[in-house]
Write a protein that holds these residues in place. Structure first.
Motif, mmCIF file in Angstrom:
data_model
loop_
_atom_site.group_PDB
_atom_site.id
_atom_site.type_symbol
_atom_site.label_atom_id
_atom_site.label_comp_id
_atom_site.label_asym_id
_atom_site.label_seq_id
_atom_site.Cartn_x
_atom_site.Cartn_y
_atom_site.Cartn_z
ATOM 1 N N ILE A 158 0.832 -1.201 0.000
ATOM 2 C CA ILE A 158 0.000 0.000 0.000
ATOM 3 C C ILE A 158 0.868 1.252 0.000
ATOM 4 C CG2 ILE A 158 -1.624 1.351 1.382
ATOM 5 C CD1 ILE A 158 -2.845 -1.320 2.296
ATOM 6 N N ALA A 159 1.930 1.251 0.810
ATOM 7 C CA ALA A 159 2.805 2.427 0.888
ATOM 8 C C ALA A 159 3.470 2.708 -0.451
ATOM 9 C CB ALA A 159 3.861 2.211 1.975
ATOM 10 N N VAL A 160 3.986 1.667 -1.109
ATOM 11 C CA VAL A 160 4.660 1.865 -2.395
ATOM 12 C C VAL A 160 3.676 2.338 -3.459
ATOM 13 C CG1 VAL A 160 5.948 0.735 -4.242
ATOM 14 C CG2 VAL A 160 6.475 0.200 -1.861
ATOM 15 N N CYS A 161 2.528 1.669 -3.558
ATOM 16 C CA CYS A 161 1.536 2.043 -4.573
ATOM 17 C C CYS A 161 1.026 3.460 -4.358
ATOM 18 C CB CYS A 161 0.366 1.058 -4.556
ATOM 19 S SG CYS A 161 0.793 -0.612 -5.104
ATOM 20 N N SER A 162 0.799 3.840 -3.102
ATOM 21 C CA SER A 162 0.336 5.197 -2.822
ATOM 22 C C SER A 162 1.387 6.221 -3.229
ATOM 23 C CB SER A 162 0.010 5.344 -1.334
ATOM 24 O OG SER A 162 -1.014 4.446 -0.947
ATOM 25 N N GLY A 163 2.657 5.909 -2.986
ATOM 26 C CA GLY A 163 3.720 6.820 -3.396
ATOM 27 C C GLY A 163 3.779 7.003 -4.905
ATOM 28 N N VAL A 164 3.620 5.899 -5.644
ATOM 29 C CA VAL A 164 3.630 5.993 -7.106
ATOM 30 C C VAL A 164 2.444 6.813 -7.604
ATOM 31 C CG1 VAL A 164 3.479 4.668 -9.247
ATOM 32 C CG2 VAL A 164 4.874 3.825 -7.370
ATOM 33 N N ILE A 165 1.275 6.624 -6.987
ATOM 34 C CA ILE A 165 0.084 7.375 -7.397
ATOM 35 C C ILE A 165 0.272 8.862 -7.135
ATOM 36 C CG2 ILE A 165 -2.363 7.756 -6.878
ATOM 37 C CD1 ILE A 165 -2.548 4.750 -6.318
ATOM 38 N N LEU A 166 0.853 9.225 -5.991
ATOM 39 C CA LEU A 166 1.085 10.631 -5.683
ATOM 40 C C LEU A 166 2.040 11.266 -6.685
ATOM 41 C CD1 LEU A 166 1.352 10.540 -1.788
ATOM 42 C CD2 LEU A 166 -0.518 11.457 -3.165
ATOM 43 N N ILE A 167 3.058 10.520 -7.082
ATOM 44 C CA ILE A 167 3.995 11.032 -8.082
ATOM 45 C C ILE A 167 3.295 11.181 -9.428
ATOM 46 C CG2 ILE A 167 6.092 10.510 -9.375
ATOM 47 C CD1 ILE A 167 7.135 9.074 -6.872
ATOM 48 N N ALA A 168 2.501 10.177 -9.801
ATOM 49 C CA ALA A 168 1.813 10.214 -11.091
ATOM 50 C C ALA A 168 0.783 11.325 -11.157
ATOM 51 C CB ALA A 168 1.145 8.868 -11.356
ATOM 52 N N ALA A 169 0.220 11.705 -9.993
ATOM 53 C CA ALA A 169 -0.803 12.751 -9.982
ATOM 54 C C ALA A 169 -0.262 14.099 -10.435
ATOM 55 C CB ALA A 169 -1.396 12.884 -8.585
ATOM 56 N N ALA A 170 1.065 14.260 -10.377
ATOM 57 C CA ALA A 170 1.662 15.522 -10.809
ATOM 58 C C ALA A 170 1.743 15.640 -12.323
ATOM 59 C CB ALA A 170 3.064 15.661 -10.212
ATOM 60 N N PHE A 171 1.500 14.534 -13.027
ATOM 61 C CA PHE A 171 1.601 14.540 -14.490
ATOM 62 C C PHE A 171 0.211 14.504 -15.110
ATOM 63 C CE2 PHE A 171 5.465 12.497 -12.886
ATOM 64 C CZ PHE A 171 6.430 13.320 -13.456
ATOM 65 N N TYR A 196 -8.478 1.410 -5.762
ATOM 66 C CA TYR A 196 -7.902 0.095 -6.079
ATOM 67 C C TYR A 196 -6.441 0.198 -6.474
ATOM 68 C CZ TYR A 196 -6.552 -3.912 -8.828
ATOM 69 O OH TYR A 196 -5.847 -4.958 -9.332
ATOM 70 N N LEU A 197 -6.052 1.312 -7.120
ATOM 71 C CA LEU A 197 -4.663 1.439 -7.541
ATOM 72 C C LEU A 197 -3.726 1.427 -6.347
ATOM 73 C CD1 LEU A 197 -5.045 4.128 -10.344
ATOM 74 C CD2 LEU A 197 -4.820 1.658 -10.593
ATOM 75 N N ALA A 198 -4.184 1.925 -5.208
ATOM 76 C CA ALA A 198 -3.361 1.903 -3.996
ATOM 77 C C ALA A 198 -3.579 0.636 -3.181
ATOM 78 C CB ALA A 198 -3.656 3.129 -3.127
ATOM 79 N N VAL A 199 -4.781 0.047 -3.275
ATOM 80 C CA VAL A 199 -5.104 -1.169 -2.520
ATOM 81 C C VAL A 199 -5.499 -2.233 -3.528
ATOM 82 C CG1 VAL A 199 -6.411 -2.103 -0.582
ATOM 83 C CG2 VAL A 199 -5.983 0.356 -0.718
ATOM 84 N N PRO A 200 -4.549 -2.918 -4.148
ATOM 85 C CA PRO A 200 -4.858 -3.855 -5.231
ATOM 86 C C PRO A 200 -5.546 -5.120 -4.748
ATOM 87 C CG PRO A 200 -2.514 -3.842 -4.768
ATOM 88 C CD PRO A 200 -3.120 -2.769 -3.931
ATOM 89 N N ALA A 201 -5.794 -6.026 -5.713
ATOM 90 C CA ALA A 201 -6.733 -7.133 -5.506
ATOM 91 C C ALA A 201 -6.408 -8.009 -4.301
ATOM 92 C CB ALA A 201 -6.788 -7.988 -6.778
ATOM 93 N N VAL A 202 -5.203 -8.522 -4.227
ATOM 94 C CA VAL A 202 -4.887 -9.454 -3.144
ATOM 95 C C VAL A 202 -4.893 -8.741 -1.800
ATOM 96 C CG1 VAL A 202 -3.111 -10.973 -2.225
ATOM 97 C CG2 VAL A 202 -3.611 -11.014 -4.655
ATOM 98 N N VAL A 203 -4.410 -7.488 -1.762
ATOM 99 C CA VAL A 203 -4.438 -6.716 -0.520
ATOM 100 C C VAL A 203 -5.880 -6.439 -0.112
ATOM 101 C CG1 VAL A 203 -3.770 -4.555 0.579
ATOM 102 C CG2 VAL A 203 -2.202 -5.685 -0.998
ATOM 103 N N LEU A 204 -6.707 -6.054 -1.088
ATOM 104 C CA LEU A 204 -8.124 -5.827 -0.812
ATOM 105 C C LEU A 204 -8.784 -7.111 -0.317
ATOM 106 C CD1 LEU A 204 -10.224 -3.475 -1.183
ATOM 107 C CD2 LEU A 204 -10.834 -4.583 -3.329
ATOM 108 N N SER A 205 -8.462 -8.214 -0.951
ATOM 109 C CA SER A 205 -9.020 -9.499 -0.542
ATOM 110 C C SER A 205 -8.581 -9.853 0.873
ATOM 111 C CB SER A 205 -8.579 -10.586 -1.529
ATOM 112 O OG SER A 205 -9.168 -11.825 -1.216
ATOM 113 N N LEU A 206 -7.319 -9.587 1.211
ATOM 114 C CA LEU A 206 -6.836 -9.851 2.567
ATOM 115 C C LEU A 206 -7.595 -9.000 3.577
ATOM 116 C CD1 LEU A 206 -4.816 -11.005 4.637
ATOM 117 C CD2 LEU A 206 -3.275 -9.112 4.042
#
Length: 536
Positions: A254-267, A376-386
């Motif tokens: 979750i931490a890694v995906c959220s970081g990537v999303i925050l970076i991508a939001a600038a573009f 979902y981009l920050a909390v993907p399928a297996v994490v959401l399922s868990l």
């Protein structure tokens, strides 16, 4: 769309805004509840220390996702450049083939690679016949994972970038032709600037898709050395019942995906494109055309051959035997019902959010209404399922009893970002271009939808339903932790067949998944476009 234009042309729609607000709060609350269940499990765990090696898993996941991103973008640029230049019979079919990469189940591609490059695959059989010895098993390990990811993500990138090349201004192309630009000069002066704005956002999407990949790594990983966070979470819960380790892995992801999303939001955002490509109007010199043909030929073989292998093996591997198994029909019925329910739920959520966003004149509110859809981009399928698994256990419910509802909801959240990307832009455009007409005619909100918006959204709704249905049909991540012998979908049945060394059954199921995905992806947009045209 500029907020001022929307504010001065659209009549107020408080019901739409309120509905979108309630949906956004509900999704945000659900995701927060899932995250709370994961954090609570981490805090309440008093068992023995977990054995998971998070640094190694994070390093391996990041390496394969980074390599996938670089290779997929390189393939995407080369393939988009080739498709933009070449004229040939069946070009629209080839473009559609690459567009279908976004919904092609990863486990089907992985199985196709095993059929070609696996221990008993086509290549080894040919090598054994010609040279008396096989070449090995290159389908397993990092090589196989990268190959499968690049097949899907490279084709997806090519379709997005081709739309950017198609959008080059005709006047600029005429000027370039009159100046006699070479193929390289045109690429540097016209093509690269057209694609460059989409590259950061596209890179972030591909990185997230590869970082959260589950079935491909599960089937082709070849052991712990290439295991990723998603697969490690599944193994920790299903094989070791190491909930503490699974929670720590989930928090890391979750931490890694959220970081990537925050970076991508600038573009700049990446607009989806699944329609027909415009006919090319510029032909390069003979050398460039030869290179373009070579790129297109290799890409088509690379993408199409694994799918062809799935169909061939599915038909020749005893398809009739699978049809006699009650488990296949029950799994097929479950997949059909879950896929349909997930697609309808996704449509309701996406329409509610997108209509509300288009109705509000305030840009900050539009942004806030859209954020939960991309959870979902920050909390993907297996994490959401868990998270759902832990939540159900904490409520004292049997996971098997909650499984159907959880799988439907999880698959809907999986498809929601793509649904919003499909319906959001056209609704914003309708609000800006038809707003004065709606205000002048004094249309109610319902009449505005039935008389103006729905007729113009027919194909987009069909595309959205096709995406949601296909995502659900091929998903293994959500069902992985909730599947039982009495409740399983076709992907789970196929995975269990592979685990039991029933390759013929797995081949037949893979062929059914591929055919079902293609039919839905091609047929639903056309069906809804025709229905919408009839409503005009």
């Amino acid at each position: 769309m500029p907020a001022k234009l929307t504010a001065t042309t659209l009549p107020p729609r408080p019901l739409r805004t309120a509905t979108a607000t309630l949906l956004a709060l509900a999704i945000a609350g659900l995701v927060a509840l899932v995250l709370w269940s994961i954090l609570a499990a981490a805090g309440a765990s008093t068992g023995s220390a977990s054995r998971v090696d998070i640094p190694h898993l994070l390093r391996m996941t990041s390496i394969q996702a980074g390599l996938t991103t670089v290779l997929s973008l390189a393939v995407g640029v080369a393939l988009a450049w080739s498709l933009n230049r070449l004229r040939f019979p069946g070009r629209d079919l080839v473009v559609g083939l690459f567009a279908s990469a976004i919904v092609t189940p990863g486990m089907v591609v992985a199985f196709g690679l095993l059929s070609i490059w696996g221990r008993n695959g086509w290549i080894n059989q040919i090598s054994q016949a010609l040279f008396g010895q096989p070449i090995g098993n290159p389908a397993f390990g990092l090589t196989g994972i990268l190959f499968a990811h690049v097949i899907l993500d490279g084709a997806f990138a090519a379709r997005i970038l081709l739309a950017r090349l198609d959008a080059n201004a005709p006047d600029s192309l005429k000027t370039g032709q009159s100046l006699g630009l070479s193929a390289w000069q045109r690429f540097a002066i016209l093509d690269w600037p057209a694609m460059r704005g989409s590259m950061p956002g596209l890179a972030a999407i591909i990185f997230l898709l590869a970082f959260t990949s589950f079935p491909i790594v599960l089937l082709l990983g070849g052991g712990p050395a290439n295991q990723t966070l998603e697969v490690a979470i599944y193994a920790a819960v299903r094989q070791d019942f190491d909930l503490l380790g699974a929670v720590h892995l989930a928090l890391t992801q979750i931490a890694v995906c959220s970081g990537v999303i925050l970076i991508a939001a600038a573009f700049a955002p990446v607009p989806a494109s699944f329609g027909a490509s415009v006919a090319p109007s510029w032909r390069d010199g003979a050398t460039a055309r030869l290179l373009q043909v070579l790129v297109l030929l290799l890409s088509t073989i690379g993408f199409g051959l694994p799918l062809a292998a799935v169909l061939v093996d599915g038909v020749t591997a005893g398809f009739s035997a699978v049809l006699t198994q009650p488990a296949f029909w029950w799994a097929g019925l479950s997949s059909l019902l879950i896929g349909s329910a997930s697609a309808l739920l996704t449509l309701l959520l996406a329409l509610g959010l997108a209509l509300g966003r288009a109705a509000t004149p305030h840009a900050p509110i539009r942004t806030l209404l859209g954020v939960p859809a991309f959870a979902y981009l920050a909390v993907p399928a297996v994490v959401l399922s868990l998270g759902f698994f832990l939540l159900v256990r904490s409520l004292g419910l049997a996971p098997a009893a909650a499984a159907p509802a959880v799988v439907i909801l999880g698959n809907s959240l999986l498809a929601l970002p793509f649904a919003m990307a499909t319906l959001g832009p056209p609704l914003q455009a309708i609000a800006a271009t038809r707003g004065k007409l709606v205000r002048t005619l004094g249309l109610s909100g319902w009449r505005q939808f039935t008389a103006v918006e729905y007729p113009l959204l027919g194909r987009d709704i069909g595309v959205m339903l096709a995406l949601a249905f296909c995502f659900s049909l091929g998903d293994l991540g959500v069902i992985a932790l909730f599947g039982t012998q009495d409740f399983q979908t076709l992907p789970l049945l196929m995975f269990r067949a592979l685990g039991s060394y029933r390759g013929n059954d797995a081949a037949a199921i893979a062929a059914v998944l591929l055919v079902g995905t293609v039919l839905a992806f091609v047929g639903l947009p056309k069906l809804f476009e025709r229905i919408a045209n009839a409503a005009r």
